[in-house]
Scaffold this motif. Structure first.
Motif, short mmCIF file in Angstrom:
data_model
loop_
_atom_site.label_atom_id
_atom_site.label_comp_id
_atom_site.label_asym_id
_atom_site.label_seq_id
_atom_site.Cartn_x
_atom_site.Cartn_y
_atom_site.Cartn_z
N UNK A 144 18.76 -11.69 4.26
CA UNK A 144 18.32 -11.46 5.65
C UNK A 144 18.29 -9.97 5.96
N UNK A 145 19.27 -9.21 5.49
CA UNK A 145 19.28 -7.76 5.75
C UNK A 145 18.14 -7.06 5.01
N UNK A 146 17.83 -7.52 3.80
CA UNK A 146 16.72 -6.93 3.05
C UNK A 146 15.41 -7.14 3.80
N UNK A 147 15.17 -8.35 4.25
CA UNK A 147 13.93 -8.66 4.98
C UNK A 147 13.88 -7.90 6.29
N UNK A 148 14.97 -7.89 7.04
CA UNK A 148 14.99 -7.17 8.32
C UNK A 148 14.76 -5.67 8.13
N UNK A 149 15.35 -5.11 7.10
CA UNK A 149 15.17 -3.68 6.83
C UNK A 149 13.72 -3.37 6.47
N UNK A 150 13.14 -4.19 5.63
CA UNK A 150 11.75 -3.99 5.25
C UNK A 150 10.82 -4.19 6.44
N UNK A 151 11.09 -5.20 7.26
CA UNK A 151 10.27 -5.42 8.46
C UNK A 151 10.30 -4.22 9.38
N UNK A 152 11.41 -3.50 9.42
CA UNK A 152 11.54 -2.33 10.30
C UNK A 152 10.62 -1.20 9.92
N UNK A 153 10.18 -1.15 8.64
CA UNK A 153 9.39 -0.01 8.18
C UNK A 153 8.07 -0.41 7.51
N UNK A 154 7.80 -1.69 7.40
CA UNK A 154 6.64 -2.13 6.60
C UNK A 154 5.32 -1.56 7.12
N UNK A 155 5.21 -1.38 8.42
CA UNK A 155 3.97 -0.84 8.98
C UNK A 155 3.80 0.66 8.71
N UNK A 156 4.86 1.33 8.30
CA UNK A 156 4.78 2.76 7.97
C UNK A 156 4.27 3.00 6.54
N UNK A 157 4.41 1.99 5.70
CA UNK A 157 4.16 2.17 4.27
C UNK A 157 2.72 2.59 3.96
N UNK A 158 1.69 1.92 4.49
CA UNK A 158 0.34 2.37 4.15
C UNK A 158 0.07 3.84 4.53
N UNK A 159 0.55 4.26 5.69
CA UNK A 159 0.35 5.65 6.10
C UNK A 159 1.14 6.59 5.19
N UNK A 160 2.35 6.18 4.81
CA UNK A 160 3.15 7.01 3.90
C UNK A 160 2.43 7.20 2.57
N UNK A 161 1.81 6.13 2.07
CA UNK A 161 1.05 6.23 0.81
C UNK A 161 -0.12 7.20 0.99
N UNK A 162 -0.80 7.12 2.13
CA UNK A 162 -1.90 8.05 2.39
C UNK A 162 -1.38 9.49 2.43
N UNK A 163 -0.23 9.71 3.03
CA UNK A 163 0.34 11.05 3.07
C UNK A 163 0.68 11.55 1.67
N UNK A 164 1.24 10.67 0.85
CA UNK A 164 1.55 11.04 -0.53
C UNK A 164 0.28 11.44 -1.28
N UNK A 165 -0.80 10.69 -1.01
CA UNK A 165 -2.10 10.96 -1.66
C UNK A 165 -2.82 12.17 -1.09
N UNK A 166 -2.42 12.61 0.10
CA UNK A 166 -3.13 13.68 0.77
C UNK A 166 -4.41 13.23 1.44
N UNK A 167 -4.52 11.91 1.73
CA UNK A 167 -5.74 11.38 2.33
C UNK A 167 -5.57 10.96 3.78
N UNK A 168 -4.37 11.16 4.35
CA UNK A 168 -4.14 10.77 5.74
C UNK A 168 -4.88 11.70 6.68
#
Length: 171
Positions: A144-168
């Motif tokens: 439950x803590x793993x899922x709740x923690x991931x839910x707290x940030x899951x919407x940030x992940x695609x943008x973070x990947x774009x930032x890592x790529x330099x495409x944001x």
């Protein structure tokens, strides 16, 4: 609209992920892993493509090696387990050792959201960071803590990947 359009939130579609369960008892067959499958299910529901799931004991060299291996294949590597304060919890140290940069705010957000449900979330030492072109997230070992923690940030992940790529795109 293009994925990088400022009016459209980035999508998790086509972001590859690997999930590592870090648990001595699961790796030895004494306990069934419930956290890893719960994390996989949540990622898939959000459009992530799971490339690998791995179960390993809480051994710092094995953790670091597995994170590095998966970060060479997947854009997102999620670990579950080994983030507490018991003597065998080594995930944060092993993660720090292989990350080029840490993302303190992401880990803070996960703990902050977790503390809304239990004060024990403050005892999590999970870290988040970047290794090469991959985002690394440490989640607690409780399903439950793993899922709740991931839910707290899951919407940030695609943008973070774009930032890592330099495409944001930035306004």
């Amino acid at each position: 609209m293009a994925p990088n359009d400022a009016t459209t939130a980035p999508s998790a579609d086509n972001i590859t992920a690997g999930v590592i369960t870090i648990s001595d008892s699961c790796a030895s067959g004494q306990r069934v892993d419930r956290s890893g499958p719960a994390v996989v299910e949540l990622l898939q529901r959000h459009g992530f493509s799971i490339l690998a799931t791995v179960m390993i004991p809480d051994d710092p060299p094995a953790i670091g090696k597995t994170i590095l291996t998966l970060s060479g294949e997947a854009r997102l590597v999620v670990t579950t387990g080994g983030t507490g304060i018991s003597p065998r919890d080594h995930t944060p140290e092993a993660t720090r050792a292989v990350c080029d940069r840490l993302l303190e705010g992401v880990a803070e957000r996960m703990r902050s959201e977790g503390m809304k449900k239990t004060p024990f979330a403050a005892l999590s030492r999970g870290v988040c960071g970047v290794s090469g072109k991959s985002l690394i997230l440490n989640l607690p070992g409780s399903p439950s803590a793993a899922v709740e923690s991931l839910e707290a940030v899951i919407d940030l992940i695609p943008h973070a990947i774009q930032l890592i790529d330099g495409t944001a795109k930035h306004d």
